[in-house]
Design a protein around this motif. Structure first.
Motif, PDB file in Angstrom:
ATOM      1  N   ALA A  92      53.000  36.522  33.953  1.00 59.64           N
ATOM      2  CA  ALA A  92      52.830  35.483  32.928  1.00 59.64           C
ATOM      3  C   ALA A  92      53.515  34.186  33.343  1.00 59.64           C
ATOM      4  CB  ALA A  92      53.374  35.967  31.586  1.00 59.64           C
ATOM      5  N   ALA A  93      54.684  34.296  33.956  1.00 60.32           N
ATOM      6  CA  ALA A  93      55.401  33.104  34.405  1.00 60.32           C
ATOM      7  C   ALA A  93      54.583  32.361  35.471  1.00 60.32           C
ATOM      8  CB  ALA A  93      56.775  33.478  34.941  1.00 60.32           C
ATOM      9  N   ALA A  94      53.977  33.111  36.382  1.00 57.80           N
ATOM     10  CA  ALA A  94      53.220  32.493  37.468  1.00 57.80           C
ATOM     11  C   ALA A  94      51.862  31.962  36.999  1.00 57.80           C
ATOM     12  CB  ALA A  94      53.014  33.498  38.600  1.00 57.80           C
ATOM     13  N   ILE A  95      51.157  32.758  36.214  1.00 60.22           N
ATOM     14  CA  ILE A  95      49.789  32.417  35.828  1.00 60.22           C
ATOM     15  C   ILE A  95      49.747  31.414  34.687  1.00 60.22           C
ATOM     16  CG2 ILE A  95      47.595  33.354  34.927  1.00 60.22           C
ATOM     17  CD1 ILE A  95      48.110  34.342  37.702  1.00 60.22           C
ATOM     18  N   LEU A  96      50.590  31.625  33.689  1.00 56.00           N
ATOM     19  CA  LEU A  96      50.547  30.804  32.472  1.00 56.00           C
ATOM     20  C   LEU A  96      51.736  29.862  32.332  1.00 56.00           C
ATOM     21  CD1 LEU A  96      49.387  33.625  30.042  1.00 56.00           C
ATOM     22  CD2 LEU A  96      47.957  31.944  31.233  1.00 56.00           C
ATOM     23  N   ASP A  97      52.629  29.899  33.299  1.00 54.38           N
ATOM     24  CA  ASP A  97      53.845  29.080  33.258  1.00 54.38           C
ATOM     25  C   ASP A  97      54.633  29.341  31.976  1.00 54.38           C
ATOM     26  OD1 ASP A  97      55.604  27.307  34.463  1.00 54.38           O
ATOM     27  OD2 ASP A  97      54.729  25.556  33.466  1.00 54.38           O
ATOM     28  N   ALA A  98      54.554  30.588  31.507  1.00 55.96           N
ATOM     29  CA  ALA A  98      55.227  30.968  30.265  1.00 55.96           C
ATOM     30  C   ALA A  98      55.489  32.474  30.286  1.00 55.96           C
ATOM     31  CB  ALA A  98      54.377  30.602  29.052  1.00 55.96           C
ATOM     32  N   PRO A  99      56.685  32.888  30.739  1.00 53.89           N
ATOM     33  CA  PRO A  99      56.964  34.318  30.862  1.00 53.89           C
ATOM     34  C   PRO A  99      56.850  35.090  29.552  1.00 53.89           C
ATOM     35  CG  PRO A  99      58.918  33.000  31.346  1.00 53.89           C
ATOM     36  CD  PRO A  99      57.787  32.054  31.157  1.00 53.89           C
ATOM     37  N   GLU A 100      56.991  34.400  28.429  1.00 55.92           N
ATOM     38  CA  GLU A 100      56.901  35.080  27.131  1.00 55.92           C
ATOM     39  C   GLU A 100      55.457  35.404  26.733  1.00 55.92           C
ATOM     40  OE1 GLU A 100      56.525  30.719  26.374  1.00 55.92           O
ATOM     41  OE2 GLU A 100      57.844  31.936  27.621  1.00 55.92           O
ATOM     42  N   LYS A 101      54.479  34.917  27.459  1.00 59.40           N
ATOM     43  CA  LYS A 101      53.071  35.150  27.112  1.00 59.40           C
ATOM     44  C   LYS A 101      52.514  36.396  27.805  1.00 59.40           C
ATOM     45  CE  LYS A 101      51.852  30.538  25.710  1.00 59.40           C
ATOM     46  NZ  LYS A 101      50.851  29.490  25.768  1.00 59.40           N
ATOM     47  N   GLN A 102      53.279  37.454  27.751  1.00 61.86           N
ATOM     48  CA  GLN A 102      52.873  38.691  28.402  1.00 61.86           C
ATOM     49  C   GLN A 102      51.622  39.294  27.772  1.00 61.86           C
ATOM     50  OE1 GLN A 102      56.332  41.267  28.882  1.00 61.86           O
ATOM     51  NE2 GLN A 102      57.607  39.429  28.885  1.00 61.86           N
ATOM     52  N   MET A 108      44.113  39.299  29.951  1.00 63.32           N
ATOM     53  CA  MET A 108      43.432  38.966  31.207  1.00 63.32           C
ATOM     54  C   MET A 108      43.254  40.216  32.063  1.00 63.32           C
ATOM     55  SD  MET A 108      45.267  35.396  32.353  1.00 63.32           S
ATOM     56  CE  MET A 108      44.293  35.203  33.846  1.00 63.32           C
ATOM     57  N   TYR A 109      44.288  41.039  32.103  1.00 59.47           N
ATOM     58  CA  TYR A 109      44.261  42.282  32.869  1.00 59.47           C
ATOM     59  C   TYR A 109      43.138  43.191  32.366  1.00 59.47           C
ATOM     60  CZ  TYR A 109      45.900  46.865  34.506  1.00 59.47           C
ATOM     61  OH  TYR A 109      45.995  48.104  35.070  1.00 59.47           O
ATOM     62  N   GLU A 110      43.076  43.372  31.057  1.00 59.67           N
ATOM     63  CA  GLU A 110      42.026  44.238  30.494  1.00 59.67           C
ATOM     64  C   GLU A 110      40.644  43.671  30.782  1.00 59.67           C
ATOM     65  OE1 GLU A 110      42.379  47.275  29.430  1.00 59.67           O
ATOM     66  OE2 GLU A 110      44.534  47.100  29.728  1.00 59.67           O
ATOM     67  N   SER A 111      40.503  42.366  30.720  1.00 61.91           N
ATOM     68  CA  SER A 111      39.234  41.731  31.054  1.00 61.91           C
ATOM     69  C   SER A 111      38.871  42.000  32.509  1.00 61.91           C
ATOM     70  CB  SER A 111      39.327  40.228  30.791  1.00 61.91           C
ATOM     71  OG  SER A 111      38.157  39.583  31.216  1.00 61.91           O
ATOM     72  N   GLY A 112      39.834  41.862  33.397  1.00 66.42           N
ATOM     73  CA  GLY A 112      39.598  42.133  34.810  1.00 66.42           C
ATOM     74  C   GLY A 112      39.207  43.574  35.067  1.00 66.42           C
ATOM     75  N   ARG A 113      39.829  44.484  34.343  1.00 64.98           N
ATOM     76  CA  ARG A 113      39.475  45.900  34.496  1.00 64.98           C
ATOM     77  C   ARG A 113      38.057  46.158  34.004  1.00 64.98           C
ATOM     78  NH1 ARG A 113      44.376  49.868  33.247  1.00 64.98           N
ATOM     79  NH2 ARG A 113      42.567  51.220  33.261  1.00 64.98           N
ATOM     80  N   ARG A 114      37.694  45.560  32.874  1.00 65.08           N
ATOM     81  CA  ARG A 114      36.332  45.745  32.349  1.00 65.08           C
ATOM     82  C   ARG A 114      35.289  45.214  33.331  1.00 65.08           C
ATOM     83  NH1 ARG A 114      38.829  44.136  27.684  1.00 65.08           N
ATOM     84  NH2 ARG A 114      38.021  42.030  27.889  1.00 65.08           N
ATOM     85  N   GLN A 115      35.577  44.101  33.980  1.00 64.55           N
ATOM     86  CA  GLN A 115      34.632  43.512  34.933  1.00 64.55           C
ATOM     87  C   GLN A 115      34.381  44.431  36.125  1.00 64.55           C
ATOM     88  OE1 GLN A 115      36.056  39.640  36.128  1.00 64.55           O
ATOM     89  NE2 GLN A 115      36.758  39.283  34.050  1.00 64.55           N
ATOM     90  N   SER A 116      35.360  45.244  36.437  1.00 67.37           N
ATOM     91  CA  SER A 116      35.264  46.104  37.618  1.00 67.37           C
ATOM     92  C   SER A 116      34.547  47.409  37.354  1.00 67.37           C
ATOM     93  CB  SER A 116      36.665  46.401  38.152  1.00 67.37           C
ATOM     94  OG  SER A 116      37.250  45.211  38.596  1.00 67.37           O
ATOM     95  N   GLY A 117      34.147  47.637  36.146  1.00 63.88           N
ATOM     96  CA  GLY A 117      33.420  48.850  35.824  1.00 63.88           C
ATOM     97  C   GLY A 117      34.185  49.710  34.861  1.00 63.88           C
ATOM     98  N   SER A 118      33.731  50.918  34.678  1.00 62.26           N
ATOM     99  CA  SER A 118      34.358  51.861  33.765  1.00 62.26           C
ATOM    100  C   SER A 118      35.719  52.281  34.294  1.00 62.26           C
ATOM    101  CB  SER A 118      33.459  53.089  33.616  1.00 62.26           C
ATOM    102  OG  SER A 118      34.093  54.047  32.824  1.00 62.26           O
TER     103      SER A 118
END
Length: 147
Positions: A92-102, A108-118
């Motif tokens: 979150a710190a690297a991607i959103l410049d806000a470590p509290e936005k976990q 985003m992680y769940e979206s990425g997993r869904r894109q990759s299939g079941s």
């Protein structure tokens, strides 16, 4: 990474890449269809000039590239978490410049997993998809455009 952007002079740059950098043809398509040029113009000029149809095309190109980049960012979050074991806070710190936005990074992680299939049990399913031997194998589909 062998994609390079080299500033050649003033406000001129050269972009180079190899076939291995663009296996699905997204870079070629973005350049040849003016998607990249339109997106960069939109970035540089908040108020665009032209006919309504020209501005509509620029907006379409900008939105298409933005969606693709959002999908890629989600895929990268999956890689950072699953392959490299980084914490939600560090991502979150690297991607959103806000470590509290976990929680945003988790979405985003769940979206990425869904894109990759079941996905079940923390691993990717399907042929030629998922994490195998430290390499992420997933597809991000870029919709075709009218241009």
């Amino acid at each position: 990474m062998s994609v390079t952007v080299t500033k050649t002079s003033g406000r001129t740059a050269q972009i180079t890449w190899t076939a291995d950098d663009d296996l699905q043809g997204y870079l070629d398509r973005a350049v040849e269809s003016d998607q990249l040029a339109d997106a960069l113009q939109s970035l540089g000029q908040p108020v665009l000039h032209g006919t309504p149809d020209q501005i509509l095309t620029q907006a379409q190109h900008t939105a298409t590239l933005a969606r693709l980049l959002e999908r890629r960012a989600a895929s990268q979050v999956v890689q950072l978490r699953d392959i490299h074991g980084l914490s939600w806070r560090k991502i979150a710190a690297a991607i959103l410049d806000a470590p509290e936005k976990q929680s945003s990074v988790r979405r985003m992680y769940e979206s990425g997993r869904r894109q990759s299939g079941s996905i079940t049990g923390g691993t990717y399913g399907g042929e030629n998809r998922g994490i195998e031997g430290g390499t992420f194998h997933g597809d991000v589909h870029m919709p075709a455009t009218d241009q």
